[in-house]
Design a protein around this motif. Structure first.
Motif, PDB file in Angstrom:
ATOM      1  N   UNK A   1       8.160   2.499  -3.127  1.00 52.46           N
ATOM      2  CA  UNK A   1       7.352   2.969  -2.016  1.00 52.46           C
ATOM      3  C   UNK A   1       5.932   3.298  -2.469  1.00 52.46           C
ATOM      4  N   UNK A   2       5.822   3.908  -3.682  1.00 49.40           N
ATOM      5  CA  UNK A   2       4.501   4.199  -4.240  1.00 49.40           C
ATOM      6  C   UNK A   2       3.693   2.916  -4.386  1.00 49.40           C
ATOM      7  N   UNK A   3       4.335   1.884  -4.897  1.00 47.70           N
ATOM      8  CA  UNK A   3       3.629   0.623  -5.118  1.00 47.70           C
ATOM      9  C   UNK A   3       3.218  -0.024  -3.786  1.00 47.70           C
ATOM     10  N   UNK A   4       4.087   0.110  -2.780  1.00 47.14           N
ATOM     11  CA  UNK A   4       3.720  -0.417  -1.459  1.00 47.14           C
ATOM     12  C   UNK A   4       2.546   0.355  -0.875  1.00 47.14           C
ATOM     13  N   UNK A   5       2.569   1.697  -1.032  1.00 44.43           N
ATOM     14  CA  UNK A   5       1.470   2.529  -0.534  1.00 44.43           C
ATOM     15  C   UNK A   5       0.170   2.174  -1.239  1.00 44.43           C
ATOM     16  N   UNK A   6       0.280   1.935  -2.551  1.00 43.66           N
ATOM     17  CA  UNK A   6      -0.916   1.557  -3.309  1.00 43.66           C
ATOM     18  C   UNK A   6      -1.483   0.233  -2.803  1.00 43.66           C
ATOM     19  N   UNK A   7      -0.620  -0.753  -2.586  1.00 41.17           N
ATOM     20  CA  UNK A   7      -1.093  -2.049  -2.114  1.00 41.17           C
ATOM     21  C   UNK A   7      -1.740  -1.941  -0.745  1.00 41.17           C
ATOM     22  N   UNK A   8      -1.170  -1.085   0.130  1.00 42.75           N
ATOM     23  CA  UNK A   8      -1.782  -0.887   1.442  1.00 42.75           C
ATOM     24  C   UNK A   8      -3.167  -0.265   1.317  1.00 42.75           C
ATOM     25  N   UNK A   9      -3.276   0.743   0.422  1.00 46.76           N
ATOM     26  CA  UNK A   9      -4.583   1.363   0.203  1.00 46.76           C
ATOM     27  C   UNK A   9      -5.568   0.351  -0.378  1.00 46.76           C
ATOM     28  N   UNK A  10      -5.112  -0.442  -1.342  1.00 47.82           N
ATOM     29  CA  UNK A  10      -5.992  -1.383  -2.037  1.00 47.82           C
ATOM     30  C   UNK A  10      -6.561  -2.426  -1.085  1.00 47.82           C
ATOM     31  N   UNK A  11      -5.748  -2.891  -0.145  1.00 44.91           N
ATOM     32  CA  UNK A  11      -6.181  -3.973   0.741  1.00 44.91           C
ATOM     33  C   UNK A  11      -6.802  -3.467   2.044  1.00 44.91           C
ATOM     34  N   UNK A  12      -6.798  -2.150   2.237  1.00 46.81           N
ATOM     35  CA  UNK A  12      -7.308  -1.599   3.494  1.00 46.81           C
ATOM     36  C   UNK A  12      -8.819  -1.674   3.616  1.00 46.81           C
ATOM     37  N   UNK A  13      -9.505  -1.724   2.465  1.00 49.54           N
ATOM     38  CA  UNK A  13     -10.968  -1.680   2.508  1.00 49.54           C
ATOM     39  C   UNK A  13     -11.502  -2.335   1.242  1.00 49.54           C
ATOM     40  N   UNK A  14     -12.548  -3.124   1.381  1.00 44.22           N
ATOM     41  CA  UNK A  14     -13.142  -3.783   0.209  1.00 44.22           C
ATOM     42  C   UNK A  14     -13.647  -2.766  -0.805  1.00 44.22           C
ATOM     43  N   UNK A  15     -14.080  -1.581  -0.321  1.00 51.18           N
ATOM     44  CA  UNK A  15     -14.565  -0.541  -1.235  1.00 51.18           C
ATOM     45  C   UNK A  15     -13.437  -0.043  -2.137  1.00 51.18           C
ATOM     46  N   UNK A  16     -12.191  -0.081  -1.620  1.00 51.15           N
ATOM     47  CA  UNK A  16     -11.055   0.352  -2.437  1.00 51.15           C
ATOM     48  C   UNK A  16     -10.849  -0.598  -3.612  1.00 51.15           C
TER      49      UNK A  16
ATOM     50  N   UNK B   1     -11.909  15.521  -2.509  1.00 43.12           N
ATOM     51  CA  UNK B   1     -12.594  14.496  -1.729  1.00 43.12           C
ATOM     52  C   UNK B   1     -11.598  13.370  -1.479  1.00 43.12           C
ATOM     53  N   UNK B   2     -10.897  13.432  -0.334  1.00 41.95           N
ATOM     54  CA  UNK B   2      -9.852  12.462  -0.061  1.00 41.95           C
ATOM     55  C   UNK B   2     -10.413  11.110   0.343  1.00 41.95           C
ATOM     56  N   UNK B   3     -11.661  11.055   0.831  1.00 36.85           N
ATOM     57  CA  UNK B   3     -12.202   9.811   1.321  1.00 36.85           C
ATOM     58  C   UNK B   3     -13.124   9.140   0.318  1.00 36.85           C
ATOM     59  N   UNK B   4     -13.104   9.571  -0.933  1.00 32.80           N
ATOM     60  CA  UNK B   4     -13.930   8.967  -1.965  1.00 32.80           C
ATOM     61  C   UNK B   4     -13.090   7.909  -2.672  1.00 32.80           C
ATOM     62  N   UNK B   5     -13.391   6.609  -2.514  1.00 31.51           N
ATOM     63  CA  UNK B   5     -12.577   5.558  -3.138  1.00 31.51           C
ATOM     64  C   UNK B   5     -12.470   5.702  -4.652  1.00 31.51           C
ATOM     65  N   UNK B   6     -13.548   6.166  -5.315  1.00 32.37           N
ATOM     66  CA  UNK B   6     -13.518   6.293  -6.779  1.00 32.37           C
ATOM     67  C   UNK B   6     -12.478   7.312  -7.210  1.00 32.37           C
ATOM     68  N   UNK B   7     -12.463   8.478  -6.545  1.00 33.88           N
ATOM     69  CA  UNK B   7     -11.482   9.511  -6.896  1.00 33.88           C
ATOM     70  C   UNK B   7     -10.065   9.057  -6.569  1.00 33.88           C
ATOM     71  N   UNK B   8      -9.889   8.393  -5.406  1.00 27.99           N
ATOM     72  CA  UNK B   8      -8.559   7.924  -5.020  1.00 27.99           C
ATOM     73  C   UNK B   8      -8.061   6.858  -5.985  1.00 27.99           C
ATOM     74  N   UNK B   9      -8.960   5.980  -6.424  1.00 27.43           N
ATOM     75  CA  UNK B   9      -8.579   4.947  -7.389  1.00 27.43           C
ATOM     76  C   UNK B   9      -8.117   5.564  -8.697  1.00 27.43           C
ATOM     77  N   UNK B  10      -8.821   6.599  -9.161  1.00 29.82           N
ATOM     78  CA  UNK B  10      -8.415   7.281 -10.392  1.00 29.82           C
ATOM     79  C   UNK B  10      -7.054   7.940 -10.224  1.00 29.82           C
ATOM     80  N   UNK B  11      -6.817   8.525  -9.037  1.00 30.83           N
ATOM     81  CA  UNK B  11      -5.525   9.155  -8.778  1.00 30.83           C
ATOM     82  C   UNK B  11      -4.402   8.121  -8.771  1.00 30.83           C
ATOM     83  N   UNK B  12      -4.650   6.947  -8.151  1.00 31.44           N
ATOM     84  CA  UNK B  12      -3.649   5.893  -8.154  1.00 31.44           C
ATOM     85  C   UNK B  12      -3.396   5.373  -9.566  1.00 31.44           C
TER      86      UNK B  12
END
Length: 340
Positions: free
Chosen positions: A33-48, A10-21
């Motif tokens: 680069x990983x940390x930059x990708x994480x920050x982009x994901x974190x700030x992309x959506x309030x649900x993240x 489930x790639x679009x589930x914020x809970x699973x993605x958060x656990x993976x991060x």
């Protein structure tokens, strides 16, 4: 406790993605680069951000669950790994363990998707609930080294253990490989039925108005309410128990390899009607099949199909002239009579 999940991701589930991060950021080789990708994901959506806070809060609260069977199992697995594999436990390994724990502690991150859902199990302190979504299959190890595999859209609670090892199947289907311990029976409660074993392997499946138990090896005892009152029966390997309201209990001989094929992500059919095959395939996929003509449901189907692979299944039906496709989109496929 160790926990692995296979099947649909489930790639679009914020809970699973958060656990993976969470797991990734514990790694020794995490890159800028990983940390930059994480920050982009974190700030992309309030649900993240909310999901990330849930992961951090759950991890911070682990000490409160020190006596839970799931954590006892994790300790046992870690000791076993240390004794059998002379590799150091790096941050990556600990991160993956963290993600596994975050996914199950406190009703589980996977279980959080139930909030506001009428299928949500009630929470019991220190009794973790393990869940799968439609199309998922997940395996975890208990404190006594018993192994539980959850099928699609299923949930099981690990109850407090005392003189017996007790779990409750809340919905769906699970396969239990029970570690032998004659002093503490292994009990699975499912509705008003109880399945008791000492050291064996069996499958329990709950459906509306129906409970089935498939015994692969060993012996089990089933007790509960039947149309004839309180009953108790014993099963031997290679048999299946079915209690379907309001019919009497029944035990029959079955092909255990066929019935347990879902553990390898396969479904095996031998002359079953298409209606039953469609119903079983639908259990493992969000993309549902339907029959335009009820008479088409009587068509016998034999074959081995991968769970969740709707397109491959439909292609096989078309190839062998059993059915064709009517309307179809990303959520639904209608099966019609084969075109001549």
């Amino acid at each position: 406790m160790t926990s692995t999940t296979s099947g649909r991701e489930i790639h679009d589930d914020p809970a699973n993605t958060a656990a993976a991060w969470f797991a990734r950021l514990q790694s020794d080789d995490v890159s800028p680069q990983d940390r930059q990708d994480f920050q982009r994901w974190l700030t992309a959506d309030a649900a993240h951000a909310l999901a990330w806070n849930d992961v951090r809060a759950t991890w911070d609260d682990l000490s409160a669950l020190e006596r839970a069977p799931a954590l006892a199992a994790l300790r046992a697995d870690a000791l076993s790994a240390a004794n059998t594999r002379p590799h150091r436990l790096d941050r990556r390994t600990l991160g993956l363990a963290a993600a596994s724990l975050v996914a199950v502690v406190g009703g589980s991150i996977l279980g959080r998707r139930w909030l506001g859902d009428d299928k949500a199990p009630s929470q019991v302190p220190d009794e973790p609930v393990f869940t799968t979504a439609v199309g998922e299959r997940s395996t975890f190890r208990l404190a006594d080294n018993s192994v539980v595999t959850l099928s699609t859209d299923s949930a099981v609670r690990v109850n407090h253990w005392g003189q017996e090892r007790r779990l409750t199947l809340l919905r769906g289907q699970a396969f239990f490989q029970v570690a032998k311990d004659p002093s503490r029976p292994f009990v699975v409660a499912a509705g008003d039925k109880r399945v008791t074993a000492v050291g064996t392997a069996f499958d329990v499946r709950m459906e509306p108005g129906k409970l089935s138990v498939t015994l692969v090896e060993g012996r089990v005892r089933i007790a509960g309410v039947s149309p004839d009152g309180e009953r108790r029966v014993e099963m031997s390997a290679g048999s299946r128990f079915v209690a379907a309201d309001p019919a009497a209990w029944a035990i029959s001989t079955i092909d255990t390899a066929k019935e347990a094929a879902w553990l390898q992500g396969r479904l095996v059919f031998d002359g079953e009607p298409l209606s039953a095959v469609v119903a079983e395939m639908n259990r493992f996929s969000e993309r549902k099949l339907s029959l335009a003509d009820p008479a088409l449901g009587a068509t016998p189907v034999s074959g081995v199909f991968k769970t969740g692979q709707v397109d491959a299944f439909v292609a096989a039906l078309k190839t062998y002239g059993l059915a064709d496709v009517g309307r179809a989109d990303d959520k639904h496929v209608e099966l019609v009579r084969p075109r001549v």
